[in-house]
Design a protein around this motif. Structure first.
Motif, PDB file in Angstrom:
ATOM      1  N   ASP A 154     -53.297  10.740  -4.608  1.00 28.37           N
ATOM      2  CA  ASP A 154     -55.047  11.033  -5.007  1.00 28.37           C
ATOM      3  C   ASP A 154     -55.068  12.435  -4.142  1.00 28.37           C
ATOM      4  O   ASP A 154     -56.264  13.187  -5.665  1.00 28.37           O
ATOM      5  N   SER A 163     -54.251  15.225  -6.359  1.00 28.14           N
ATOM      6  CA  SER A 163     -55.102  14.612  -7.863  1.00 28.14           C
ATOM      7  C   SER A 163     -56.101  15.660  -7.245  1.00 28.14           C
ATOM      8  O   SER A 163     -56.932  16.007  -8.523  1.00 28.14           O
ATOM      9  N   GLN A 172     -58.385  19.192  -9.105  1.00 29.11           N
ATOM     10  CA  GLN A 172     -59.196  19.404 -10.698  1.00 29.11           C
ATOM     11  C   GLN A 172     -60.282  20.293 -10.666  1.00 29.11           C
ATOM     12  O   GLN A 172     -60.112  20.895 -11.310  1.00 29.11           O
ATOM     13  N   SER A 192     -52.838  15.628 -14.028  1.00 31.94           N
ATOM     14  CA  SER A 192     -53.574  15.136 -13.441  1.00 31.94           C
ATOM     15  C   SER A 192     -54.065  12.950 -13.386  1.00 31.94           C
ATOM     16  O   SER A 192     -53.845  12.352 -12.103  1.00 31.94           O
ATOM     17  N   LYS A 193     -53.948  13.115 -14.301  1.00 33.07           N
ATOM     18  CA  LYS A 193     -53.708  11.502 -14.543  1.00 33.07           C
ATOM     19  C   LYS A 193     -52.252  10.877 -14.161  1.00 33.07           C
ATOM     20  O   LYS A 193     -52.597   9.535 -13.589  1.00 33.07           O
ATOM     21  N   ILE A 205     -50.559  12.235 -11.876  1.00 31.47           N
ATOM     22  CA  ILE A 205     -50.196  12.128 -10.101  1.00 31.47           C
ATOM     23  C   ILE A 205     -51.257  11.113  -9.863  1.00 31.47           C
ATOM     24  O   ILE A 205     -50.479  10.518  -8.727  1.00 31.47           O
ATOM     25  N   SER A 210     -50.436   6.268 -12.933  1.00 31.37           N
ATOM     26  CA  SER A 210     -50.064   7.352 -11.626  1.00 31.37           C
ATOM     27  C   SER A 210     -49.520   6.867 -10.736  1.00 31.37           C
ATOM     28  O   SER A 210     -49.303   5.921 -10.257  1.00 31.37           O
TER      29      SER A 210
END
Length: 104
Positions: free
Chosen positions: A21, A24, A28, A69-70, A72, A78
């Motif tokens: 998390d 990720s 961003q 990103s999704k 991870i 994820s």
């Protein structure tokens, strides 16, 4: 372990999920900048012969970065979410096994 087996605790799985998390989340801002820059390049070169290709690259990279990103973290499917579900299942199995030896 010397016999080739591996042991992972639910806590370690949850820690790995938290790390996923965090990765990720950390990605961003740089991914948003990369997407913005490639889209700007595509727009700037729109009238050039390479313009349509650049816009297509911008679109494809934007989608790929969003998907990364999704995968991870931050999505129900994820890696982070799967690690948490694995930790929960592991803990549940440990609890059920422990209960089966109690009170007999």
């Amino acid at each position: 372990m010397s016999n080739g087996s591996m042991s992972v605790t639910p806590e370690e799985l949850r820690a790995a999920a938290g790390a996923a998390d965090a990765v990720s989340g950390d990605l961003q801002a740089p991914m948003a900048v990369a997407k913005r820059d490639i889209e700007a390049a595509g727009t700037a070169l729109k009238s050039w012969h390479i313009g349509p290709d650049m816009e297509r690259v911008a679109h494809d990279w934007g989608m790929a970065l969003d998907e990364l990103s999704k995968r991870i973290g931050g999505d129900p499917e994820s890696a982070a979410s799967r690690l948490r579900r694995t930790a929960d299942g592991h803990q549940f199995n440990e609890d059920v096994t422990a209960q089966s030896f109690q009170g007999r």
